[in-house]
Design a protein around this motif. Structure first.
Motif, PDB file in Angstrom:
ATOM      1  N   GLY A 164      -3.296  -6.969  -5.378  1.00 44.58           N
ATOM      2  CA  GLY A 164      -3.556  -5.567  -5.072  1.00 44.58           C
ATOM      3  C   GLY A 164      -2.380  -4.740  -5.545  1.00 44.58           C
ATOM      4  O   GLY A 164      -1.230  -5.197  -5.513  1.00 44.58           O
ATOM      5  N   LYS A 165      -2.658  -3.551  -5.994  1.00 45.34           N
ATOM      6  CA  LYS A 165      -1.545  -2.668  -6.336  1.00 45.34           C
ATOM      7  C   LYS A 165      -0.653  -2.528  -5.111  1.00 45.34           C
ATOM      8  O   LYS A 165      -1.147  -2.275  -3.999  1.00 45.34           O
ATOM      9  N   PRO A 166       0.657  -2.713  -5.272  1.00 40.29           N
ATOM     10  CA  PRO A 166       1.538  -2.718  -4.101  1.00 40.29           C
ATOM     11  C   PRO A 166       1.391  -1.502  -3.199  1.00 40.29           C
ATOM     12  O   PRO A 166       1.434  -1.633  -1.967  1.00 40.29           O
ATOM     13  N   ALA A 167       1.168  -0.331  -3.776  1.00 40.63           N
ATOM     14  CA  ALA A 167       1.020   0.866  -2.939  1.00 40.63           C
ATOM     15  C   ALA A 167      -0.237   0.783  -2.072  1.00 40.63           C
ATOM     16  O   ALA A 167      -0.232   1.234  -0.913  1.00 40.63           O
ATOM     17  N   LEU A 168      -1.301   0.207  -2.618  1.00 32.34           N
ATOM     18  CA  LEU A 168      -2.514   0.027  -1.825  1.00 32.34           C
ATOM     19  C   LEU A 168      -2.298  -0.971  -0.700  1.00 32.34           C
ATOM     20  O   LEU A 168      -2.720  -0.747   0.442  1.00 32.34           O
ATOM     21  N   LEU A 169      -1.649  -2.095  -1.022  1.00 33.90           N
ATOM     22  CA  LEU A 169      -1.395  -3.114  -0.007  1.00 33.90           C
ATOM     23  C   LEU A 169      -0.524  -2.577   1.121  1.00 33.90           C
ATOM     24  O   LEU A 169      -0.766  -2.859   2.306  1.00 33.90           O
ATOM     25  N   GLU A 170       0.482  -1.805   0.779  1.00 34.81           N
ATOM     26  CA  GLU A 170       1.378  -1.274   1.809  1.00 34.81           C
ATOM     27  C   GLU A 170       0.635  -0.353   2.769  1.00 34.81           C
ATOM     28  O   GLU A 170       0.958  -0.290   3.963  1.00 34.81           O
ATOM     29  N   ALA A 171      -0.356   0.352   2.266  1.00 36.11           N
ATOM     30  CA  ALA A 171      -1.094   1.300   3.106  1.00 36.11           C
ATOM     31  C   ALA A 171      -2.169   0.619   3.951  1.00 36.11           C
ATOM     32  O   ALA A 171      -2.715   1.243   4.870  1.00 36.11           O
ATOM     33  N   MET A 172      -2.463  -0.639   3.659  1.00 28.72           N
ATOM     34  CA  MET A 172      -3.528  -1.348   4.368  1.00 28.72           C
ATOM     35  C   MET A 172      -3.003  -2.019   5.632  1.00 28.72           C
ATOM     36  O   MET A 172      -1.901  -2.565   5.622  1.00 28.72           O
ATOM     37  N   PRO A 173      -3.777  -2.026   6.708  1.00 34.15           N
ATOM     38  CA  PRO A 173      -3.366  -2.747   7.910  1.00 34.15           C
ATOM     39  C   PRO A 173      -3.601  -4.243   7.748  1.00 34.15           C
ATOM     40  O   PRO A 173      -4.399  -4.666   6.910  1.00 34.15           O
ATOM     41  N   GLU A 194     -12.332 -15.279   0.415  1.00 34.90           N
ATOM     42  CA  GLU A 194     -11.503 -14.708   1.476  1.00 34.90           C
ATOM     43  C   GLU A 194     -10.798 -13.453   0.988  1.00 34.90           C
ATOM     44  O   GLU A 194     -10.654 -12.472   1.739  1.00 34.90           O
ATOM     45  N   ALA A 195     -10.359 -13.445  -0.259  1.00 36.77           N
ATOM     46  CA  ALA A 195      -9.682 -12.274  -0.800  1.00 36.77           C
ATOM     47  C   ALA A 195     -10.593 -11.050  -0.784  1.00 36.77           C
ATOM     48  O   ALA A 195     -10.174  -9.943  -0.417  1.00 36.77           O
ATOM     49  N   LEU A 196     -11.856 -11.227  -1.169  1.00 33.63           N
ATOM     50  CA  LEU A 196     -12.799 -10.115  -1.173  1.00 33.63           C
ATOM     51  C   LEU A 196     -13.077  -9.627   0.248  1.00 33.63           C
ATOM     52  O   LEU A 196     -13.186  -8.411   0.488  1.00 33.63           O
ATOM     53  N   ASN A 197     -13.179 -10.550   1.194  1.00 34.40           N
ATOM     54  CA  ASN A 197     -13.363 -10.145   2.583  1.00 34.40           C
ATOM     55  C   ASN A 197     -12.143  -9.407   3.115  1.00 34.40           C
ATOM     56  O   ASN A 197     -12.276  -8.456   3.902  1.00 34.40           O
ATOM     57  N   LEU A 198     -10.956  -9.831   2.705  1.00 32.57           N
ATOM     58  CA  LEU A 198      -9.735  -9.140   3.132  1.00 32.57           C
ATOM     59  C   LEU A 198      -9.744  -7.699   2.633  1.00 32.57           C
ATOM     60  O   LEU A 198      -9.444  -6.758   3.389  1.00 32.57           O
ATOM     61  N   ILE A 199     -10.105  -7.500   1.369  1.00 36.44           N
ATOM     62  CA  ILE A 199     -10.153  -6.144   0.818  1.00 36.44           C
ATOM     63  C   ILE A 199     -11.178  -5.303   1.566  1.00 36.44           C
ATOM     64  O   ILE A 199     -10.928  -4.143   1.923  1.00 36.44           O
ATOM     65  N   ALA A 200     -12.344  -5.895   1.821  1.00 43.77           N
ATOM     66  CA  ALA A 200     -13.403  -5.160   2.509  1.00 43.77           C
ATOM     67  C   ALA A 200     -12.977  -4.745   3.910  1.00 43.77           C
ATOM     68  O   ALA A 200     -13.208  -3.603   4.342  1.00 43.77           O
ATOM     69  N   GLN A 201     -12.337  -5.657   4.636  1.00 42.93           N
ATOM     70  CA  GLN A 201     -12.017  -5.389   6.039  1.00 42.93           C
ATOM     71  C   GLN A 201     -10.700  -4.645   6.240  1.00 42.93           C
ATOM     72  O   GLN A 201     -10.526  -3.960   7.245  1.00 42.93           O
ATOM     73  N   SER A 202      -9.774  -4.782   5.307  1.00 45.84           N
ATOM     74  CA  SER A 202      -8.493  -4.111   5.479  1.00 45.84           C
ATOM     75  C   SER A 202      -8.424  -2.803   4.705  1.00 45.84           C
ATOM     76  O   SER A 202      -7.978  -1.790   5.236  1.00 45.84           O
ATOM     77  N   TYR A 203      -8.880  -2.806   3.473  1.00 43.54           N
ATOM     78  CA  TYR A 203      -8.866  -1.559   2.695  1.00 43.54           C
ATOM     79  C   TYR A 203     -10.114  -0.721   2.963  1.00 43.54           C
ATOM     80  O   TYR A 203     -10.041   0.421   3.419  1.00 43.54           O
ATOM     81  N   ALA A 204     -11.298  -1.294   2.676  1.00 43.79           N
ATOM     82  CA  ALA A 204     -12.524  -0.498   2.705  1.00 43.79           C
ATOM     83  C   ALA A 204     -12.857   0.005   4.101  1.00 43.79           C
ATOM     84  O   ALA A 204     -13.259   1.162   4.281  1.00 43.79           O
TER      85      ALA A 204
END
Length: 407
Positions: free
Chosen positions: A241-250, A98-108
């Motif tokens: 996730g680096k906090p700055a990356l997480l903050e920028a992600m929806p 689930e974590a990898l899917n979250l990164i893919a769908q929210s960050y990538a």
């Protein structure tokens, strides 16, 4: 916390599941890379929560919910400390997948554009391949295979240098292979990726059990792991996730808890990590993961790894000369031994071992691309944990020899 000297007999007493019999034989559990068994303290933690402390978190003002919330967030801090992270960088998930899917769908999905490239190693678990293929289809980006050297089962580092270019935006790579136990040079990979402006996503599901991970020292952008391989229950894991990356992600999922205000004119969200944790979380799982980490940290981890390495050497010495048996990508000192036998199906070997009370994994191990690279249709994987013994390894060796004779 006082570290206890490594004592395998004392450790085994913490694991009631190891006392059972399979087909009339004492269980020899050698499938811990798939999921570990659970110590009594973790089992008791789950029982105690549901029998006397059950309440939702971050909701209401009564004593039970206040206590549950405090313990829930303390557990988050325990996870952060375990991997050397800021607590603001820890998001609860159901596990590494689930974590990898979250990164893919929210960050990538928000950052990739047509023509961008996602470099994915050939030795990845499917959980670190399929989400990238999905997001590539959604964005027009391209998944690029980073090949494995089939002779060594190591990633081809010269190919990495060639493939890394200005189009590379994300690199997805396992810290440790779930099939062979290969430990990738993650530090060098991250340094080169960052010099090229790429973000690195590390699957740490197999690594956190066998080495002290510090994501700050690694400078990893994202790092994920599952609790169930770390003596905790299934259904809980963590995304760093680096906090700055997480903050920028929806946010990825929408619902309760992750919102600041909801109206039919629009919704505003709370800050991370809470904005990624919609709905009622797995409170018992989070508490149990923290308990598992505390239990694990109380052990002599160096002694545990020396014990595992000794058992691996014993196993290798016992089976390496069996006729037609080939070891796959052997990594000395790892917790994994994978092999195949010419002319024999891997599942037949695993079935014969099971009939002798020995639990191992057979198949393609959710790693079809790696199996294809090695020109194999599967293999047998023996994965050793700190609760295994030399006597169990001797039983396994004898069972493998017997299976090979029969087949």
């Amino acid at each position: 916390m006082m570290t206890q000297p490594f004592d395998v007999d004392a450790i085994r007493r913490d694991f009631p599941s190891l006392e059972q019999r399979i087909h009339g034989q004492p269980l020899v559990y050698l499938d811990s890379a798939a999921t570990s068994q659970k110590p009594l303290s973790v089992i008791q933690c789950i029982n105690d929560y549901y029998s006397g402390a059950n309440a939702n978190v971050h909701r209401g003002s009564h004593s039970l919910t206040a206590s549950a919330t405090q313990r829930f967030e303390t557990a988050r801090q325990t996870v952060a400390d375990f991997i050397g992270a800021s607590v603001k960088g820890i998001v609860w998930t159901r596990g590494a997948t689930e974590a990898l899917n979250l990164i893919a769908q929210s960050y990538a999905r928000q950052t990739l554009q047509a023509g961008d490239e996602i470099l994915v190693s050939e030795m990845e678990h499917h959980a670190n391949i399929v989400p990238w293929q999905m997001v590539a289809e959604q964005t027009g980006a391209k998944v690029v295979k980073w090949p494995v050297d089939p002779e060594t089962c190591q990633l081809d580092l010269s190919a990495f240098d060639t493939l890394l270019n200005h189009k590379t935006k994300i690199i997805a790579v396992a810290h440790v292979s779930n099939v062979t136990g290969t430990r990738n040079p993650i530090e060098n990979i991250i340094d080169k990726a960052h010099a090229n402006g790429a973000v690195v996503v590390v699957d740490g599901a197999q690594a956190v059990v066998h080495e002290q991970v510090c994501v700050n020292t690694l400078n990893a952008d994202f790092y994920v792991f599952s609790g169930h391989k770390l003596f905790a229950p299934a259904g809980i894991g963590a995304l760093y996730g680096k906090p700055a990356l997480l903050e920028a992600m929806p946010p990825w999922h929408g619902g309760g808890k992750m919102v600041e205000n909801v109206s039919f004119d629009g919704t505003t969200y709370v800050t991370s990590p809470a904005k990624f944790e919609a709905g009622t979380p797995n409170v018992a799982g989070a508490l149990a993961l923290a308990e598992a980490i505390n239990w694990f940290n109380n052990l002599d981890r160096k002694g545990a790894e020396q014990h595992i390495a000794s058992l691996q050497s014993q196993l290798i010495d016992g089976i390496k000369d069996i006729e037609d048996l080939s070891l796959i990508g052997l990594q000395q000192g790892a917790s994994v031994v994978a092999f195949h036998v010419d002319g024999v199906h891997n599942s037949d070997i695993a079935t014969l071992l099971d009939q002798q009370g020995i639990a191992v994994r057979s198949g393609q191990h959710c790693a079809h691309p790696l199996m294809n690279a090695l020109r194999l249709n599967g293999c047998v994987r023996i994965s050793i944990a700190l609760y295994n013994t030399a006597d169990e390894i001797e039983r396994c060796i004898a069972a493998i020899k017997k299976a090979c004779d029969l087949l």
